[in-house]
Write a protein that holds these residues in place. Structure first.
Motif, short mmCIF file in Angstrom:
data_model
loop_
_atom_site.label_atom_id
_atom_site.label_comp_id
_atom_site.label_asym_id
_atom_site.label_seq_id
_atom_site.Cartn_x
_atom_site.Cartn_y
_atom_site.Cartn_z
N ALA A 17 34.82 39.16 38.10
CA ALA A 17 36.17 38.59 38.08
C ALA A 17 36.16 37.19 37.49
O ALA A 17 37.03 36.82 36.69
N VAL A 18 35.17 36.37 37.88
CA VAL A 18 35.06 35.00 37.37
C VAL A 18 34.83 35.00 35.86
O VAL A 18 35.46 34.26 35.11
N THR A 20 35.53 37.39 33.74
CA THR A 20 36.72 37.90 33.06
C THR A 20 37.77 36.81 32.92
O THR A 20 38.35 36.62 31.84
N ARG A 21 38.00 36.08 34.00
CA ARG A 21 38.97 34.98 33.96
C ARG A 21 38.55 33.92 32.94
O ARG A 21 39.38 33.40 32.18
N GLN A 22 37.26 33.59 32.93
CA GLN A 22 36.76 32.57 32.01
C GLN A 22 36.90 33.03 30.56
O GLN A 22 37.24 32.24 29.67
N VAL A 24 39.13 35.17 29.32
CA VAL A 24 40.54 35.12 28.94
C VAL A 24 40.97 33.67 28.69
O VAL A 24 41.69 33.38 27.73
N GLN A 25 40.51 32.77 29.56
CA GLN A 25 40.86 31.36 29.42
C GLN A 25 40.34 30.80 28.09
O GLN A 25 41.03 30.04 27.41
N LYS A 60 48.69 32.14 30.35
CA LYS A 60 47.90 31.28 31.24
C LYS A 60 48.39 31.38 32.68
O LYS A 60 47.60 31.40 33.62
N LEU A 63 47.15 34.42 34.48
CA LEU A 63 45.75 34.43 34.89
C LEU A 63 45.64 34.36 36.42
O LEU A 63 44.70 34.90 37.01
N GLY A 64 46.61 33.67 37.04
CA GLY A 64 46.58 33.54 38.49
C GLY A 64 46.76 34.86 39.21
O GLY A 64 46.47 34.96 40.42
N LYS A 65 47.25 35.88 38.50
CA LYS A 65 47.47 37.18 39.12
C LYS A 65 46.27 38.12 39.00
O LYS A 65 46.31 39.23 39.51
N LEU A 66 45.23 37.65 38.31
CA LEU A 66 44.04 38.49 38.20
C LEU A 66 43.42 38.68 39.58
O LEU A 66 43.39 37.75 40.39
#
Length: 254
Positions: A17-18, A20-22, A24-25, A60, A63-66
């Motif tokens: 998850a981390v 993936t978030r990184q 996308v960011q 952006k 992203l908080g909903k991931l």
């Protein structure tokens, strides 16, 4: 990357998850900077640019909903997402039948520097360390020797020393040995396991058999060469990005 790889051994759902978030960011930040550069150069109209800004900002916020955890991919999932297999069910099924799952413990050696390539390893889980000479991307020893002789004759004031040692860490989803299998040249680095590792292994014999099976354009061999070429090009662009941006800006100005 090394720390994430070690964490992924114990907390795979969280690390996926981390990462993936990184990822996308990173994509969104790159899009933002590219748009900013194109607006300043007059390539994109300001009104259109503002609308695109809003789209990037919306992504952006999303992203908080991931989810805080994402299940790690299976060997089948990773095979289906290999760049040179994507979208071709026949090739995926063929490779899947030929591939074998290999298991390694911490400290195990997958191959030594100078070994002849045995096949391609797709990392399913764990982290490996690559250590050896700098990758030559298929350049033969004869050409290397010629380049060394040429470099000896270059004045020291313009000759840049090249570091030959190479160290890198690969984790889930990475592939090792593609280029060496294609060129049939010895491995330029040794591969050791930094954690318990599981790989999906495609032998070099099965790989070349697949090349003979899938000859329709774009052939399987062509797609692997294209993937490698794009990887090398991307690495080169990243290393020279400041100079390239300056050249682009100068071109737009004139």
């Amino acid at each position: 990357m090394k720390e994430l790889g070690l964490m992924q051994r114990d907390y795979p759902d969280i690390v996926i998850a981390v990462k993936t978030r990184q990822a996308v960011q990173t994509v969104l930040n790159t899009a933002f900077e590219t748009l900013k550069f194109m607006i300043s150069g007059g390539i994109v109209d300001k009104n259109e640019g503002n609308e695109l800004y809003k789209m990037i900002l919306l992504r952006k916020h999303q992203l908080g909903k991931l989810p805080p955890t994402i299940a790690p991919p299976t060997a089948h999932d990773l095979l289906c997402n290999i760049v040179w297999l994507q979208g071709n069910k026949k090739q995926i099924e063929y490779i899947q039948k030929k591939a074998k799952i290999h298991y390694y413990d911490y400290g195990d050696s997958i191959c030594e520097e100078g070994d002849m390539p045995q096949g391609i390893h797709l990392i399913v889980s764990g982290m490996i360390k690559l250590s050896g000479t700098a990758p030559s991307y298929g350049v033969s020893k004869e050409v290397k020797d010629i380049l060394k002789d040429v470099n000896k004759n270059i004045p020291r004031r313009i000759h840049k020393p090249v570091t030959s040692h190479y160290t890198d860490y690969f984790v889930t989803g990475a592939m090792i040995g593609e280029l060496n299998c294609l060129t049939k040249q010895e491995m330029e680095y040794g591969i050791t396991c930094e954690t318990a590792v599981q790989t999906c292994f495609i032998s070099i014999d099965d790989l070349f058999e697949a090349f003979d099976t899938f000859l329709d354009p774009p052939s399987l061999e062509y797609k692997i060469w294209l993937k490698i070429a794009l990887d090398v090009a991307l690495k080169t662009f990243k290393e020279n990005l400041p100079n390239l941006v300056g050249m682009s800006a100068a071109f737009l100005w004139f």
